[in-house]
Motif scaffolding. Structure first.
Motif, PDB file in Angstrom:
ATOM      1  N   GLN A   1      36.374  67.686  20.537  1.00  0.00           N
ATOM      2  CA  GLN A   1      36.732  69.103  20.477  1.00  0.00           C
ATOM      3  C   GLN A   1      37.780  69.439  21.530  1.00  0.00           C
ATOM      4  N   GLY A   2      38.798  70.184  21.115  1.00  0.00           N
ATOM      5  CA  GLY A   2      39.871  70.569  22.025  1.00  0.00           C
ATOM      6  C   GLY A   2      41.004  69.569  22.098  1.00  0.00           C
ATOM      7  N   LYS A   3      40.811  68.393  21.489  1.00  0.00           N
ATOM      8  CA  LYS A   3      41.869  67.394  21.438  1.00  0.00           C
ATOM      9  C   LYS A   3      42.613  67.508  20.105  1.00  0.00           C
ATOM     10  N   LEU A   4      43.806  66.940  20.041  1.00  0.00           N
ATOM     11  CA  LEU A   4      44.617  67.094  18.837  1.00  0.00           C
ATOM     12  C   LEU A   4      43.923  66.499  17.604  1.00  0.00           C
ATOM     13  N   ASP A   5      43.195  65.392  17.789  1.00  0.00           N
ATOM     14  CA  ASP A   5      42.510  64.774  16.650  1.00  0.00           C
ATOM     15  C   ASP A   5      41.493  65.717  16.009  1.00  0.00           C
ATOM     16  N   TRP A   6      40.912  66.595  16.801  1.00  0.00           N
ATOM     17  CA  TRP A   6      39.924  67.539  16.253  1.00  0.00           C
ATOM     18  C   TRP A   6      40.556  68.351  15.119  1.00  0.00           C
ATOM     19  N   TYR A   7      41.821  68.670  15.264  1.00  0.00           N
ATOM     20  CA  TYR A   7      42.525  69.520  14.307  1.00  0.00           C
ATOM     21  C   TYR A   7      43.290  68.714  13.251  1.00  0.00           C
ATOM     22  N   CYS A   8      43.264  67.381  13.371  1.00  0.00           N
ATOM     23  CA  CYS A   8      44.136  66.536  12.557  1.00  0.00           C
ATOM     24  C   CYS A   8      43.453  66.105  11.260  1.00  0.00           C
TER      25      CYS A   8
ATOM     26  N   ASP B   1      44.647  64.129   9.002  1.00  0.00           N
ATOM     27  CA  ASP B   1      44.850  62.688   8.813  1.00  0.00           C
ATOM     28  C   ASP B   1      43.751  61.902   9.535  1.00  0.00           C
ATOM     29  N   PHE B   2      43.397  62.337  10.738  1.00  0.00           N
ATOM     30  CA  PHE B   2      42.333  61.670  11.502  1.00  0.00           C
ATOM     31  C   PHE B   2      41.017  61.729  10.739  1.00  0.00           C
ATOM     32  N   TRP B   3      40.656  62.906  10.244  1.00  0.00           N
ATOM     33  CA  TRP B   3      39.363  63.053   9.558  1.00  0.00           C
ATOM     34  C   TRP B   3      39.346  62.327   8.223  1.00  0.00           C
ATOM     35  N   THR B   4      40.486  62.268   7.554  1.00  0.00           N
ATOM     36  CA  THR B   4      40.566  61.511   6.301  1.00  0.00           C
ATOM     37  C   THR B   4      40.300  60.033   6.566  1.00  0.00           C
ATOM     38  N   ARG B   5      40.916  59.493   7.629  1.00  0.00           N
ATOM     39  CA  ARG B   5      40.686  58.083   7.992  1.00  0.00           C
ATOM     40  C   ARG B   5      39.257  57.857   8.468  1.00  0.00           C
ATOM     41  N   GLU B   6      38.775  58.759   9.317  1.00  0.00           N
ATOM     42  CA  GLU B   6      37.474  58.569   9.955  1.00  0.00           C
ATOM     43  C   GLU B   6      36.321  58.628   8.949  1.00  0.00           C
ATOM     44  N   LEU B   7      36.410  59.556   8.011  1.00  0.00           N
ATOM     45  CA  LEU B   7      35.305  59.777   7.078  1.00  0.00           C
ATOM     46  C   LEU B   7      35.536  59.154   5.706  1.00  0.00           C
ATOM     47  N   GLY B   8      36.756  58.709   5.436  1.00  0.00           N
ATOM     48  CA  GLY B   8      37.042  58.132   4.132  1.00  0.00           C
ATOM     49  C   GLY B   8      36.968  59.135   3.003  1.00  0.00           C
ATOM     50  N   LEU B   9      37.300  60.396   3.320  1.00  0.00           N
ATOM     51  CA  LEU B   9      37.274  61.477   2.329  1.00  0.00           C
ATOM     52  C   LEU B   9      38.640  62.171   2.296  1.00  0.00           C
TER      53      LEU B   9
ATOM     54  N   ILE C   1      40.380  65.017   2.814  1.00  0.00           N
ATOM     55  CA  ILE C   1      40.060  66.297   3.455  1.00  0.00           C
ATOM     56  C   ILE C   1      40.848  67.457   2.854  1.00  0.00           C
ATOM     57  N   VAL C   2      42.147  67.273   2.605  1.00  0.00           N
ATOM     58  CA  VAL C   2      42.948  68.375   2.058  1.00  0.00           C
ATOM     59  C   VAL C   2      42.412  68.787   0.688  1.00  0.00           C
ATOM     60  N   GLU C   3      42.078  67.811  -0.158  1.00  0.00           N
ATOM     61  CA  GLU C   3      41.542  68.122  -1.486  1.00  0.00           C
ATOM     62  C   GLU C   3      40.199  68.846  -1.385  1.00  0.00           C
ATOM     63  N   LEU C   4      39.374  68.447  -0.419  1.00  0.00           N
ATOM     64  CA  LEU C   4      38.087  69.120  -0.235  1.00  0.00           C
ATOM     65  C   LEU C   4      38.292  70.569   0.212  1.00  0.00           C
ATOM     66  N   LYS C   5      39.271  70.788   1.072  1.00  0.00           N
ATOM     67  CA  LYS C   5      39.564  72.164   1.494  1.00  0.00           C
ATOM     68  C   LYS C   5      39.996  73.014   0.297  1.00  0.00           C
ATOM     69  N   ARG C   6      40.763  72.414  -0.602  1.00  0.00           N
ATOM     70  CA  ARG C   6      41.202  73.157  -1.786  1.00  0.00           C
ATOM     71  C   ARG C   6      40.022  73.600  -2.650  1.00  0.00           C
ATOM     72  N   GLU C   7      38.941  72.839  -2.625  1.00  0.00           N
ATOM     73  CA  GLU C   7      37.784  73.164  -3.458  1.00  0.00           C
ATOM     74  C   GLU C   7      37.135  74.494  -3.068  1.00  0.00           C
ATOM     75  N   ILE C   8      37.314  74.902  -1.804  1.00  0.00           N
ATOM     76  CA  ILE C   8      36.740  76.184  -1.380  1.00  0.00           C
ATOM     77  C   ILE C   8      37.830  77.129  -0.847  1.00  0.00           C
ATOM     78  N   ALA C   9      39.066  76.905  -1.294  1.00  0.00           N
ATOM     79  CA  ALA C   9      40.197  77.696  -0.792  1.00  0.00           C
ATOM     80  C   ALA C   9      40.073  79.183  -1.102  1.00  0.00           C
ATOM     81  N   HIS C  10      39.203  79.538  -2.061  1.00  0.00           N
ATOM     82  CA  HIS C  10      39.000  80.962  -2.371  1.00  0.00           C
ATOM     83  C   HIS C  10      38.406  81.720  -1.181  1.00  0.00           C
ATOM     84  N   LEU C  11      37.867  80.997  -0.204  1.00  0.00           N
ATOM     85  CA  LEU C  11      37.291  81.653   0.980  1.00  0.00           C
ATOM     86  C   LEU C  11      38.350  82.012   2.021  1.00  0.00           C
ATOM     87  N   ILE C  12      39.576  81.515   1.856  1.00  0.00           N
ATOM     88  CA  ILE C  12      40.651  81.832   2.810  1.00  0.00           C
ATOM     89  C   ILE C  12      41.055  83.291   2.645  1.00  0.00           C
TER      90      ILE C  12
END
Length: 217
Positions: free
Chosen positions: A59-66, A68-76, A78-89
């Motif tokens: 938390q507070g580091k650039l990777d927290w917000y990245c 690309d990092f979370w896509t690599r780390e979790l193998g998911l 992430i951008v596509e998953l965010k689109r699935e609930i984009a109606h909440l933006i």
């Protein structure tokens, strides 16, 4: 009350400041662990035990917000998953009224966000704010989050502004403290970044309660 005669530049955060933080909180705390659990055929509780300690560690580091990092780390994806609930933006109340008033005033208005460029693009698709800003800057452009002094020095090298005649609004207290250390003269926190969350103690910082009345021409 702000003395607008002493402000030439307004720096604005995005998530939790102009946009309701509910989308991000729901995504990272609930939706992502749910989808991670489904991906591995495990329980939601298991997924949270896997993901949340990593979040806390960076938390507070650039990777927290990245993303690309979370896509690599979790193998998911992430951008596509965010689109699935984009109606909440969505915008926080009267944020657009405030931006319109700033635009009419002729001041320099810059968006500075820790959000990854892909997240920024997704949100601009849902809530069109580009026309209100001279620049949209992601901390990933510089390689440092707003919590670090290196970000502010890089910003000063990229954008001409006088810190003593600048207002910065952000929902992150650690970020506001970094801005204060750099010399930004006028700082405001956000009392309720998440519309579904509680009012916060913003500690030593004055807080935005109502964007609609913040700018008085």
């Amino acid at each position: 009350m702000l003395n607008w005669n002493t402000i030439d530049t307004v720096l604005l955060d995005m998530d939790g400041t102009l946009l309701d933080l509910h989308f991000d909180n729901h995504f990272w705390v609930e939706y992502l662990p749910q989808r991670y659990a489904e991906h591995h055929g495990q329980s939601l509780a298991w997924a949270k035990r896997e993901i949340h300690p990593l979040m806390q560690r960076i938390q507070g580091k650039l990777d927290w917000y990245c993303l690309d990092f979370w896509t690599r780390e979790l193998g998911l994806p992430i951008v596509e998953l965010k689109r699935e609930i984009a109606h909440l933006i969505g915008l926080r109340p009267d944020a657009d009224t405030f931006l319109q008033a700033l635009q009419r005033s002729g001041r320099q208005v810059i968006l500075i966000t820790n959000a990854h460029r892909d997240s920024l693009s997704l949100k601009m698709e849902r809530v069109e704010l580009r026309t209100y800003f001279q620049r949209l800057i992601s901390s990933h452009d510089f390689g440092y989050p707003k919590e670090e002094q290196a970000f502010w020095h890089a910003l000063r090298g990229e954008v001409e502004f006088d810190p003593e005649r600048t207002l910065f609004i952000d929902d992150g207290l650690s970020i506001l403290r970094a801005a204060r250390e750099f010399g930004i003269a006028q700082l405001l926190a956000v009392r309720q970044p998440d519309s579904k969350g509680a009012l916060r103690d913003t500690e030593e910082f004055d807080a935005v309660e109502d964007f609609g009345s913040l700018y008085q021409p």
